[in-house]
Design an enzyme around this catalytic site. Sequence first.
Site, mmCIF file in Angstrom:
data_model
loop_
_atom_site.group_PDB
_atom_site.id
_atom_site.type_symbol
_atom_site.label_atom_id
_atom_site.label_comp_id
_atom_site.label_asym_id
_atom_site.label_seq_id
_atom_site.Cartn_x
_atom_site.Cartn_y
_atom_site.Cartn_z
ATOM 1 N N GLU A 13 77.040 -23.106 -39.414
ATOM 2 C CA GLU A 13 76.334 -22.020 -38.702
ATOM 3 C C GLU A 13 77.289 -21.358 -37.688
ATOM 4 O OE1 GLU A 13 72.378 -23.069 -37.012
ATOM 5 O OE2 GLU A 13 73.179 -22.389 -35.102
ATOM 6 N N SER A 58 65.851 -27.444 -39.424
ATOM 7 C CA SER A 58 66.519 -26.175 -39.119
ATOM 8 C C SER A 58 65.614 -24.984 -39.390
ATOM 9 C CB SER A 58 67.777 -26.017 -39.968
ATOM 10 O OG SER A 58 68.348 -24.741 -39.739
ATOM 11 N N GLY A 59 65.842 -23.944 -38.603
ATOM 12 C CA GLY A 59 65.117 -22.698 -38.824
ATOM 13 C C GLY A 59 64.553 -22.098 -37.550
ATOM 14 N N GLY A 60 64.866 -22.735 -36.424
ATOM 15 C CA GLY A 60 64.370 -22.198 -35.159
ATOM 16 C C GLY A 60 62.850 -22.269 -35.094
ATOM 17 N N ARG A 85 84.161 -20.080 -29.471
ATOM 18 C CA ARG A 85 83.050 -20.085 -28.496
ATOM 19 C C ARG A 85 83.552 -20.512 -27.121
ATOM 20 N NH1 ARG A 85 76.957 -21.489 -30.453
ATOM 21 N NH2 ARG A 85 77.145 -20.490 -32.474
ATOM 22 N N LYS A 107 72.491 -32.279 -40.913
ATOM 23 C CA LYS A 107 72.090 -31.193 -39.996
ATOM 24 C C LYS A 107 73.264 -30.785 -39.096
ATOM 25 C CE LYS A 107 69.435 -28.275 -37.767
ATOM 26 N NZ LYS A 107 69.973 -27.991 -36.494
ATOM 27 N N ASN A 164 67.640 -32.550 -32.585
ATOM 28 C CA ASN A 164 69.035 -32.397 -33.023
ATOM 29 C C ASN A 164 69.858 -33.565 -32.506
ATOM 30 O OD1 ASN A 164 69.582 -30.239 -34.707
ATOM 31 N ND2 ASN A 164 69.689 -28.756 -33.033
HETATM 32 C C1 6PG Z 1 68.785 -24.503 -36.469
HETATM 33 C C2 6PG Z 1 69.772 -24.317 -35.351
HETATM 34 C C3 6PG Z 1 69.345 -24.978 -34.093
HETATM 35 C C4 6PG Z 1 70.368 -24.858 -32.961
HETATM 36 C C5 6PG Z 1 70.547 -23.484 -32.448
HETATM 37 C C6 6PG Z 1 71.409 -23.387 -31.208
HETATM 38 O O1 6PG Z 1 69.241 -24.971 -37.492
HETATM 39 O O2 6PG Z 1 67.619 -24.177 -36.317
HETATM 40 O O3 6PG Z 1 71.002 -24.884 -35.737
HETATM 41 O O4 6PG Z 1 69.113 -26.331 -34.379
HETATM 42 O O5 6PG Z 1 69.937 -25.649 -31.931
HETATM 43 O O6 6PG Z 1 71.076 -22.683 -33.431
HETATM 44 O O7 6PG Z 1 72.620 -24.034 -31.363
HETATM 45 P P1 6PG Z 1 73.773 -23.802 -30.300
HETATM 46 O O8 6PG Z 1 73.145 -23.748 -28.943
HETATM 47 O O9 6PG Z 1 74.680 -24.984 -30.419
HETATM 48 O O10 6PG Z 1 74.424 -22.509 -30.680
#
Ligand code: 6PG
Length: 473
Positions: A194, A133-135, A292, A187, A107
């Site tokens: 998100e 993206s997608g964890g 946040r 992204k 990222n």
């Molecule tokens: C994704 C997410 C991921 C991100 C987490 C945590 O697309 O898979 O965006 O990349 O790192 O969601 O993000 P934060 O710690 O900033 O909430």
Amino acid sequence: MTKQAVAEIGLVGLGTMGAALSLNIAEKGFPIAVWNRTTSVTREFVALAGDLAGRIVPAETLEALVAAIRPPRAIILMVPAGPAVDQQIAALRPLLGKDDLIIDAGNAEFHDTERRAKDAEVQGVPFIGMGVSGGEEGARHGPAIMGGGPKVAWERVAPILTAISAKFEGTPCATWMGPGGAGHFVKMVHNGIEYADMQMIAELYGVMRDGMGLSADQIAPIFECWNAGPLKSYLIEISGAVAHAKDPETGKPMLDIILDAAGQKGTGRWTAIEAQHLATPVPVIEAAVAARNVSARLAARKAGEAAFGPAPQPLPAGALSDDDLEKALIAGKILCYAQGFEMLATASTSFGWGVPLPEVAKVWRAGCIIRSAMLNDMSQALEQDPARNLILAPVFAEHLSRCHTALRKVVATASLHGLPVPALAAGLTWFDMMRTARGTANLIQAQRDYFGAHGFDRLDGLDIHHGPWAGHQ
Ligand code: 6PG
């Protein structure tokens, strides 16, 4: 499998995401060489890879990693964003040939990617900055992939990246977004959205919990019901699952025992900062980032409650219906995405990237955290007219006409009863500004001229640019 030049791709960094991505690549039939700074992690990874181990070449040195990949090589970096990426590039480059490609899949902050892309260009070597993206689940079984860098370099690895990506009705969610930092920029905006999506859902959860007195068990089916309509999305789906879940320790709803202070790695904040640099309004995302930050100030919030009394008050029976809340979220979501896509359009023009906006919406349809049914309509609306703001696309204009009264009702009712809804309110206010042809900045222009002789334009077009207050400064 020998260790000599058999792998089609390499990967550095076997943390959660790197390990999952490596298994995904191996599973799709591509032999992959892997290296991790700590050798025991590499060994353990291969030991646990099961049937896929045959397609994985564990390397214990960077030299061995490079030797194991067929040239021209491609190596994915999945290391923490920031200096670790620069260190890894510096360690790898001397071992690589001119055509060997490094892909940063972390990222990264897009300015860092722009800098690395320029360095690579000067050296005459290829470099790609790629948002994933997608964890963990996405990385393992199909993430959304947003690539940036030289198109020819992207095309070289596209067969692997499209194979491992999520598919929306058979279409791969992996696309080249433009040169330099374009992939990481897309992204970043994904993550800003998100934050906003999550915040708006949390605001309505607050209205239901504190205003309507609903328990987590009562809220869960409402989310489930929304997930069967226009709001169908991964984030609504998991919100329903989370609201249902019970704590194995106490038997209480998980939501009732989790501390209300949200963490962040900073990508949402980057979106808000960059939007300011680009002078493109993303108030819903900004409100979500601010929320946040407020959430993390637990002690200050407790002191505020002690000083002024608790803000949230119960709503009168029937003040808001589930339908009002659903419609408010539909409107808020459209307004937030309209801002996000406008930001992408502004950045694309300002940086000369040519980001394909309909493709962005397509890539986000599956695999990523913000995937939702609405993104399919957005991709079609952007295909019809990429320059038109999404709120003016007929399908979304119709949704907004149907839902903005409910958004107004929810924001007004929540505000009257001390229920904070900053992101929804920011969306509503932006919407109202966007349909006010005669705004109030005429006063701001007059003030600027009064104290600083900054000048203004007149409605009647007369070539007079200062007010009668000359000499009052
Ligand atoms: C994704 C997410 C991921 C991100 C987490 C945590 O697309 O898979 O965006 O990349 O790192 O969601 O993000 P934060 O710690 O900033 O909430």
